[in-house]
Scaffold this motif. Structure first.
Motif, PDB file in Angstrom:
ATOM      1  N   ALA A 207     -12.269 -12.113  -9.622  1.00  7.28           N
ATOM      2  CA  ALA A 207     -12.472 -12.917  -8.513  1.00  7.28           C
ATOM      3  C   ALA A 207     -11.715 -12.731  -7.387  1.00  7.28           C
ATOM      4  O   ALA A 207     -12.219 -12.645  -6.238  1.00  7.28           O
ATOM      5  N   GLY A 208     -10.467 -12.375  -7.542  1.00  8.84           N
ATOM      6  CA  GLY A 208      -9.745 -12.073  -6.350  1.00  8.84           C
ATOM      7  C   GLY A 208     -10.083 -10.828  -5.595  1.00  8.84           C
ATOM      8  O   GLY A 208     -10.148 -10.652  -4.523  1.00  8.84           O
ATOM      9  N   ALA A 209     -10.531  -9.754  -6.385  1.00 13.69           N
ATOM     10  CA  ALA A 209     -10.846  -8.683  -6.223  1.00 13.69           C
ATOM     11  C   ALA A 209     -12.457  -8.561  -5.585  1.00 13.69           C
ATOM     12  O   ALA A 209     -12.457  -7.989  -4.064  1.00 13.69           O
ATOM     13  N   ILE A 210     -13.249  -9.370  -5.743  1.00 16.44           N
ATOM     14  CA  ILE A 210     -14.634  -9.837  -5.157  1.00 16.44           C
ATOM     15  C   ILE A 210     -14.186 -10.470  -3.845  1.00 16.44           C
ATOM     16  O   ILE A 210     -14.847 -10.148  -2.614  1.00 16.44           O
ATOM     17  N   ASN A 211     -13.354 -11.338  -3.782  1.00 18.40           N
ATOM     18  CA  ASN A 211     -13.306 -12.051  -2.595  1.00 18.40           C
ATOM     19  C   ASN A 211     -12.355 -11.044  -1.529  1.00 18.40           C
ATOM     20  O   ASN A 211     -12.916 -11.053   0.002  1.00 18.40           O
ATOM     21  N   ALA A 212     -11.648 -10.264  -1.912  1.00 17.92           N
ATOM     22  CA  ALA A 212     -11.169  -9.347  -0.670  1.00 17.92           C
ATOM     23  C   ALA A 212     -11.984  -8.271  -0.490  1.00 17.92           C
ATOM     24  O   ALA A 212     -12.147  -7.803   0.751  1.00 17.92           O
ATOM     25  N   ALA A 213     -13.056  -7.733  -1.341  1.00 20.31           N
ATOM     26  CA  ALA A 213     -14.139  -6.837  -0.773  1.00 20.31           C
ATOM     27  C   ALA A 213     -15.007  -7.528  -0.007  1.00 20.31           C
ATOM     28  O   ALA A 213     -15.470  -6.939   1.131  1.00 20.31           O
ATOM     29  N   ALA A 214     -15.454  -8.793  -0.298  1.00 20.45           N
ATOM     30  CA  ALA A 214     -16.212  -9.619   0.401  1.00 20.45           C
ATOM     31  C   ALA A 214     -15.867  -9.747   2.038  1.00 20.45           C
ATOM     32  O   ALA A 214     -16.332  -9.729   3.059  1.00 20.45           O
ATOM     33  N   SER A 215     -14.325 -10.125   2.055  1.00 16.18           N
ATOM     34  CA  SER A 215     -13.742 -10.231   3.361  1.00 16.18           C
ATOM     35  C   SER A 215     -14.136  -8.851   4.202  1.00 16.18           C
ATOM     36  O   SER A 215     -13.915  -8.790   5.608  1.00 16.18           O
ATOM     37  N   ILE A 216     -13.503  -7.770   3.399  1.00 10.96           N
ATOM     38  CA  ILE A 216     -13.578  -6.553   4.124  1.00 10.96           C
ATOM     39  C   ILE A 216     -14.977  -6.344   4.743  1.00 10.96           C
ATOM     40  O   ILE A 216     -15.369  -5.889   5.796  1.00 10.96           O
ATOM     41  N   MET A 217     -16.291  -6.549   3.710  1.00  9.15           N
ATOM     42  CA  MET A 217     -17.626  -6.467   4.411  1.00  9.15           C
ATOM     43  C   MET A 217     -17.734  -7.438   5.598  1.00  9.15           C
ATOM     44  O   MET A 217     -18.385  -6.890   6.602  1.00  9.15           O
ATOM     45  N   ASP A 218     -17.396  -8.528   5.429  1.00 10.44           N
ATOM     46  CA  ASP A 218     -17.417  -9.469   6.819  1.00 10.44           C
ATOM     47  C   ASP A 218     -16.706  -8.860   8.148  1.00 10.44           C
ATOM     48  O   ASP A 218     -17.373  -8.898   8.937  1.00 10.44           O
TER      49      ASP A 218
END
Length: 361
Positions: A78-89
């Motif tokens: 979950a933490g890694a998904i959030n980090a990846a999503a933030s980079i995409m944003d």
């Protein structure tokens, strides 16, 4: 337009991603490219060296068995998904292209969460866990292997660096051999185990070295950066040149008449692209994908396949040496290897990515 590329850990995941990035920039010079990786992978060195932005997310290895570590996966993922999503944003990403590895799983799930188009590229016949997941989230799945087990994958080849696909081995041979301090008039064996080297290949080749040299064969041996050499080959002619690492693999390929190597997907793709025959030694562990990579090449006459457990100095002397001493056989095997190669996968995949973004599907 902004593209996020996810492929890390080994060169087999990173190099196709970087080759795609180069092709995208040739087609669309203003395109933005961000690469996702983890701090433990080769991408921390390879991506910045090629001039691309690298953003790191936490590595989340997925256990292969029911162990206590499995209980920690959901929270870390979950933490890694959030980090990846933030980079995409932050990058205003238009599309995600994944190549597998630890970083691909959270990247696929983050892209799905953000509603971005997803492209999956799988180099091997048998996909890894991350790409099996990614393929469930998109219709845009491409493969580099003609016998891929991914049902809806389109065969496109493996994107390769321009210095590899534009290499003319025959015209560059003398220059390449001189570059490594080798003679231009002797048959040459290239030994390498991939980006990290391979101990079994190193030991067998070094032990066979004296017989190869007495037979008039010179050797260019790339140990791998983490492999120590217990004893240097004695000086003399023909040469036995040992290097820990080679940045110019195009010159190593041009210098060689035959190779002894592993059979990772990138290695097989590069050798067939340049028409260099080889004795492939698949990794003795994993899901058997390395044998699947090399078998079609051997079946067409472009190489040999030998189990790691069967590789020995005597095998090299009995099987590789006769090929190196027969120029006509080397030429025939080179033509067979080249017939299996594909040099345009980088541009083909880049065009697919641009089409998908244009259609936002």
């Amino acid at each position: 337009m902004r593209v996020v590329l996810a492929g890390g850990g080994t060169a087999g995941h990173i190099e196709p991603a970087l080759a795609l990035a180069d092709a995208l920039r040739r087609l669309e010079p203003g395109i933005g490219v961000t690469c996702l990786g983890t701090e433990r992978g080769l991408e921390t060195r390879l991506v910045p060296a090629r001039g691309y932005e690298l953003q790191l997310v936490p590595a989340v290895p997925l256990p292969r068995a029911l162990t206590p570590q499995l209980l920690t996966v959901p929270g870390r993922l979950a933490g890694a998904i959030n980090a990846a999503a933030s980079i995409m944003d932050r990058t205003s990403a238009d599309i995600l292209v994944g190549f597998g590895g630890y970083v691909a799983t959270p990247a696929y799930l983050a892209a799905r969460r953000r509603g971005l188009p997803i492209v999956v590229h799988e180099a091997n016949a048998r996909p890894g866990l991350a790409n099996r997941l990614g393929a469930r989230l998109t219709d845009h799945v491409f493969t580099g292997h003609p016998q891929s087990t991914m049902a809806k994958a389109e065969l496109i080849g493996i994107p390769l660096r321009r210095d590899i696909v534009q290499l003319d081995r025959l015209s560059m041979g003398d220059k390449a051999r001189s570059w490594f301090g080798l003679r231009t008039d002797l048959p040459t064996l290239l030994v390498f185990g991939g980006s990290q080297g391979a101990r079994s290949l190193n030991q067998a080749a070094l032990a066979a070295g004296p017989v190869l040299r007495r037979a008039g064969v010179q050797v260019l041996h790339v140990l791998g950066p983490k492999n120590a050499l217990e004893q240097e080959p004695p000086p003399g002619d023909p040469q036995y040149v040992v290097l820990p690492y080679v940045d110019r693999m195009d010159l190593a390929y041009a210098a060689a008449d035959f190779a002894l190597c592993r059979s990772g997907a990138m290695t097989c793709a590069e050798l067939t692209a340049v028409g260099l025959p080889a004795a492939y030694v698949p990794l003795p562990h994993g899901n058997g994908e390395q044998r699947l990579n090399a078998t079609p090449i051997a079946q067409r006459g472009g190489g040999l396949v030998i189990d790691d457990s069967d590789l020995s100095p005597d095998w090299i002397i009995q099987n590789v040496l006769p090929i190196l001493r027969d120029p006509e056989r080397v030429a025939t095997m080179s033509e067979a290897a080249a017939a299996m190669g594909r040099r345009d996968a980088d541009v083909a995949l880049a065009r697919k990515v641009l089409e998908i973004v244009g259609g936002r599907s």
